[in-house]
Design a protein around this motif. Structure first.
Motif, PDB file in Angstrom:
ATOM      1  N   ILE A   1       0.829  -1.121  -0.029  1.00 39.66           N
ATOM      2  CA  ILE A   1       0.047   0.029  -0.097  1.00 39.66           C
ATOM      3  C   ILE A   1       0.825   1.157  -0.008  1.00 39.66           C
ATOM      4  N   SER A   2       1.919   1.188   1.048  1.00 41.92           N
ATOM      5  CA  SER A   2       2.542   2.493   1.234  1.00 41.92           C
ATOM      6  C   SER A   2       3.889   2.149   1.967  1.00 41.92           C
ATOM      7  N   THR A   3       5.041   2.329   1.358  1.00 39.51           N
ATOM      8  CA  THR A   3       6.304   2.206   2.259  1.00 39.51           C
ATOM      9  C   THR A   3       6.387   2.904   3.339  1.00 39.51           C
TER      10      THR A   3
ATOM     11  N   ARG B   1       5.666  -1.120  -6.670  1.00 36.91           N
ATOM     12  CA  ARG B   1       4.691  -0.198  -6.826  1.00 36.91           C
ATOM     13  C   ARG B   1       3.867  -0.280  -5.591  1.00 36.91           C
ATOM     14  N   GLN B   2       3.267   0.879  -5.445  1.00 38.58           N
ATOM     15  CA  GLN B   2       2.274   1.268  -4.107  1.00 38.58           C
ATOM     16  C   GLN B   2       0.932   1.349  -4.618  1.00 38.58           C
ATOM     17  N   THR B   3      -0.049   0.822  -3.766  1.00 39.83           N
ATOM     18  CA  THR B   3      -1.409   0.853  -4.130  1.00 39.83           C
ATOM     19  C   THR B   3      -1.935   2.063  -3.492  1.00 39.83           C
TER      20      THR B   3
ATOM     21  N   GLY C   1       0.018   5.116  -2.215  1.00 41.30           N
ATOM     22  CA  GLY C   1       1.142   6.043  -1.985  1.00 41.30           C
ATOM     23  C   GLY C   1       0.446   7.301  -1.561  1.00 41.30           C
ATOM     24  N   TYR C   2       0.905   7.980  -0.579  1.00 37.09           N
ATOM     25  CA  TYR C   2       0.573   9.337  -0.360  1.00 37.09           C
ATOM     26  C   TYR C   2       1.641  10.292   0.124  1.00 37.09           C
ATOM     27  N   GLY C   3       1.109  11.489  -0.204  1.00 43.81           N
ATOM     28  CA  GLY C   3       2.246  12.590   0.110  1.00 43.81           C
ATOM     29  C   GLY C   3       1.665  13.493   1.242  1.00 43.81           C
ATOM     30  N   ARG C   4       2.298  14.707   1.262  1.00 43.77           N
ATOM     31  CA  ARG C   4       1.887  15.651   2.299  1.00 43.77           C
ATOM     32  C   ARG C   4       0.540  16.334   2.125  1.00 43.77           C
ATOM     33  N   LEU C   5      -0.054  16.905   2.995  1.00 40.51           N
ATOM     34  CA  LEU C   5      -1.256  17.554   2.873  1.00 40.51           C
ATOM     35  C   LEU C   5      -2.472  16.661   2.546  1.00 40.51           C
TER      36      LEU C   5
ATOM     37  N   ARG D   1       9.541  21.170 -13.145  1.00 36.96           N
ATOM     38  CA  ARG D   1       8.539  20.089 -12.673  1.00 36.96           C
ATOM     39  C   ARG D   1       8.921  19.044 -11.876  1.00 36.96           C
ATOM     40  N   LYS D   2       7.995  18.625 -11.064  1.00 35.97           N
ATOM     41  CA  LYS D   2       8.094  17.767 -10.035  1.00 35.97           C
ATOM     42  C   LYS D   2       8.777  16.238 -10.305  1.00 35.97           C
ATOM     43  N   LEU D   3       9.615  16.083 -10.002  1.00 35.19           N
ATOM     44  CA  LEU D   3      10.445  14.610 -10.171  1.00 35.19           C
ATOM     45  C   LEU D   3      10.266  13.643  -9.128  1.00 35.19           C
TER      46      LEU D   3
HETATM   47  C1  BTN Z   1       4.727  14.584  -1.599  1.00 31.30           C
HETATM   48  O1  BTN Z   1       4.985  15.046  -2.703  1.00 31.30           O
HETATM   49  O2  BTN Z   1       3.804  15.280  -0.796  1.00 31.30           O
HETATM   50  C2  BTN Z   1       5.477  13.496  -0.745  1.00 31.30           C
HETATM   51  C3  BTN Z   1       5.357  12.369  -1.635  1.00 31.30           C
HETATM   52  C4  BTN Z   1       6.064  11.373  -0.843  1.00 31.30           C
HETATM   53  C5  BTN Z   1       5.837   9.784  -1.825  1.00 31.30           C
HETATM   54  C6  BTN Z   1       6.648   8.832  -1.195  1.00 31.30           C
HETATM   55  S1  BTN Z   1       6.857   7.476  -2.133  1.00 31.30           S
HETATM   56  C7  BTN Z   1       7.338   6.158  -0.811  1.00 31.30           C
HETATM   57  C8  BTN Z   1       6.650   6.991   0.363  1.00 31.30           C
HETATM   58  N1  BTN Z   1       5.569   6.002   0.460  1.00 31.30           N
HETATM   59  C9  BTN Z   1       4.468   6.975   0.497  1.00 31.30           C
HETATM   60  O3  BTN Z   1       3.321   6.328   0.697  1.00 31.30           O
HETATM   61  N2  BTN Z   1       4.622   8.020   0.190  1.00 31.30           N
HETATM   62  C10 BTN Z   1       6.222   8.134   0.209  1.00 31.30           C
END
Ligand code: BTN
Length: 254
Positions: A26-28, A49-51, A53-57, A120-122
């Motif tokens: 799901i997410s590391t 691959r993550q099913t 994955g999440y980021g900030r906010l 651009r975001k990498l």
């Molecule tokens: C962002 O742009 O807000 C942060 C993104 C972070 C993504 C990485 S991928 C590995 C780890 N697992 C997650 O679910 N999120 C971070």
């Protein structure tokens, strides 16, 4: 990519590093946060691959197969809560320097946690608290995906190394270089050498000198990026004077 090839490429003077590889998870960051408290300073969770994955906010992070998604769990670091926000920048410097070393150009850091290529975001960075006061340092790098893999809403702001070079890349090499630099920068930070890391961050800063908007609650405040202060906060000159921004969402005005 598998556990064996990842381990083999991780040479050099890295401290003992435990690696866990998953074809899908799901997410590391979730895995790292669920890890038990053991006597290992660095533990790495990598997924093809993550099913979820999440980021900030609360944002979603697209993690198709072919990119890099990993989380370094850092225990016994001795970093105080007050210093923790600086870790995003330490990590961003490590990712950027590693990619520069592999010979990529056009890289910059968009405060507080994005690595850009040609604006651009990498790559994105997400640092969370884990059990026992450990830090879960999550990094996602768009390596071999194409722009079609992103949703139409985010596509225009994203970039991948494959799109930049016109060919696919071995992810192990990138993983290995980023991990090496990350551990090195974290240890440098731990030893108190924040000033040098900050200098590197300042010279890579994308927002400095740009017309930007910072979100505060529900409103966007317009100003100009004036750099990063000694504590790692973003400086913005606005019609109300110079502001220090500790966290939040920033966009460039077009
Ligand atoms: C962002 O742009 O807000 C942060 C993104 C972070 C993504 C990485 S991928 C590995 C780890 N697992 C997650 O679910 N999120 C971070």
């Amino acid at each position: 990519m598998n556990e064996e090839t990842l381990r083999r490429t991780l040479t050099g003077d890295l401290p003992a590093l435990r690696i866990h590889y998953f074809a899908e998870t799901i997410s590391t960051n979730r895995l790292a946060k669920a890890a038990g408290v053991v006597d290992v300073s660095f533990e790495m969770f990598v997924a093809d691959r993550q099913t979820g994955g999440y980021g900030r906010l609360g944002r979603t992070w697209d993690s198709p197969s072919g990119n890099l998604a990993f989380t370094l769990l850092w225990r016994e670091h001795g970093i105080s809560q007050r210093e923790a926000p600086k870790l995003s920048l330490v990590t961003a410097v490590a990712v950027t320097k590693a990619l520069q070393k592999i010979a990529f150009e056009g890289l910059s850091i968009k405060w507080p946690n994005d690595v850009l290529i040609d604006g651009r975001k990498l790559a994105g960075i997400l640092i969370e608290q884990a059990a026992g006061g450990a830090f879960a340092i999550g990094i996602g790098i768009n390596v071999n995906s194409t722009l079609n893999d992103f949703s139409p809403e985010t596509r225009g702001e994203r970039m991948t190394l494959r799109e930049k070079l016109g060919r696919q890349l071995p992810r192990e090499e990138i993983f290995s270089e980023v991990t090496r630099l990350l551990v090195q920068k974290l240890e440098q930070f731990q030893k108190g050498d924040w000033p040098n890391i900050l200098d590197q961050c300042r010279s890579l800063s994308f927002l400095t000198g740009r017309e930007i908007e910072v979100r505060e609650g529900t409103r966007w405040i317009a100003g100009k990026g004036e750099g990063i202060d000694d504590d790692g906060l973003l400086l913005v000159s606005t019609s109300d004077g110079l502001r220090q921004i500790a966290s939040g969402d920033v966009r460039v005005r077009t």
